[in-house]
Design an enzyme around this catalytic site. Sequence first.
Site, PDB file in Angstrom:
ATOM      1  N   HIS A  84       0.833  -1.209   0.000  1.00 38.68           N
ATOM      2  CA  HIS A  84       0.000   0.000   0.000  1.00 38.68           C
ATOM      3  C   HIS A  84       0.867   1.259   0.000  1.00 38.68           C
ATOM      4  O   HIS A  84       0.656   2.176  -0.806  1.00 38.68           O
ATOM      5  CB  HIS A  84      -0.912  -0.021   1.238  1.00 38.68           C
ATOM      6  N   GLU A  85       1.857   1.282   0.895  1.00 42.14           N
ATOM      7  CA  GLU A  85       2.708   2.479   0.994  1.00 42.14           C
ATOM      8  C   GLU A  85       3.569   2.647  -0.258  1.00 42.14           C
ATOM      9  O   GLU A  85       3.782   3.771  -0.731  1.00 42.14           O
ATOM     10  CB  GLU A  85       3.584   2.410   2.256  1.00 42.14           C
ATOM     11  N   HIS A 134       1.615   4.306  -2.856  1.00 42.43           N
ATOM     12  CA  HIS A 134       1.625   5.780  -2.770  1.00 42.43           C
ATOM     13  C   HIS A 134       2.828   6.358  -3.528  1.00 42.43           C
ATOM     14  O   HIS A 134       2.692   7.342  -4.258  1.00 42.43           O
ATOM     15  CB  HIS A 134       1.705   6.236  -1.306  1.00 42.43           C
ATOM     16  N   ASP A 149      -4.911   7.406  -1.475  1.00 45.13           N
ATOM     17  CA  ASP A 149      -5.787   6.522  -0.715  1.00 45.13           C
ATOM     18  C   ASP A 149      -7.156   6.486  -1.387  1.00 45.13           C
ATOM     19  O   ASP A 149      -7.616   7.495  -1.921  1.00 45.13           O
ATOM     20  CB  ASP A 149      -5.949   7.047   0.719  1.00 45.13           C
TER      21      ASP A 149
END
Length: 184
Positions: free
Chosen positions: A122-123, A126, A132
């Site tokens: 997820h990070e 980014h 998000d």
Amino acid sequence: MLRRTFAGVLAGAALALPLVAVSATPAAAAPEILATTLTYDDSQAGEFKTQVAAGVNVWNTSVTNVRIVKATPGQRVNIRVVATDGWPQANLGPVRPTGTATVWMGREAVNQGYNVVRIAAHEIGHTLGLPDIKPGPCSSLMSGSTGGVSCQNTNPNSSEAARVQRNYAGTAAVSTNAVLTDAA
Ligand SMILES: [Zn+2]
């Protein structure tokens, strides 16, 4: 006089040939698609190195326009991974080979029981330019904590993967420095 002029014409013709050949090459060659290669460094990732490598692998197997490889000593680092005691965070990309983004592997979320590979993927998402998408289902990687503490999905859905593909399809996009925090 006549001889010199004639020689000049010959020289001009000889020069023109390679020029024609060069300009014809791009049109004749098949379009070549090269992936952008980014480097990452896990020397400050503490106990999360294995999960970070798994998160990197998620992206390397989900998209083709960008590849993430471990930085060799002395090489520029594009994605720096740091273990912290707070919530997971990351710089919003898309980071370029000339830039640097940071992923903070926050123990706050790990201690609450969230899947650590999902946090890493997820990070990293980014840093590849994904915002998000909250609230969202477990099937969405960028739904983050709203996917639920029991969510074990570590893969982006098709639209998330497609967006990263687009982010690295050209060279026009510019990195930003915004830091996104993933507090539950
Ligand atoms: Zn997030």
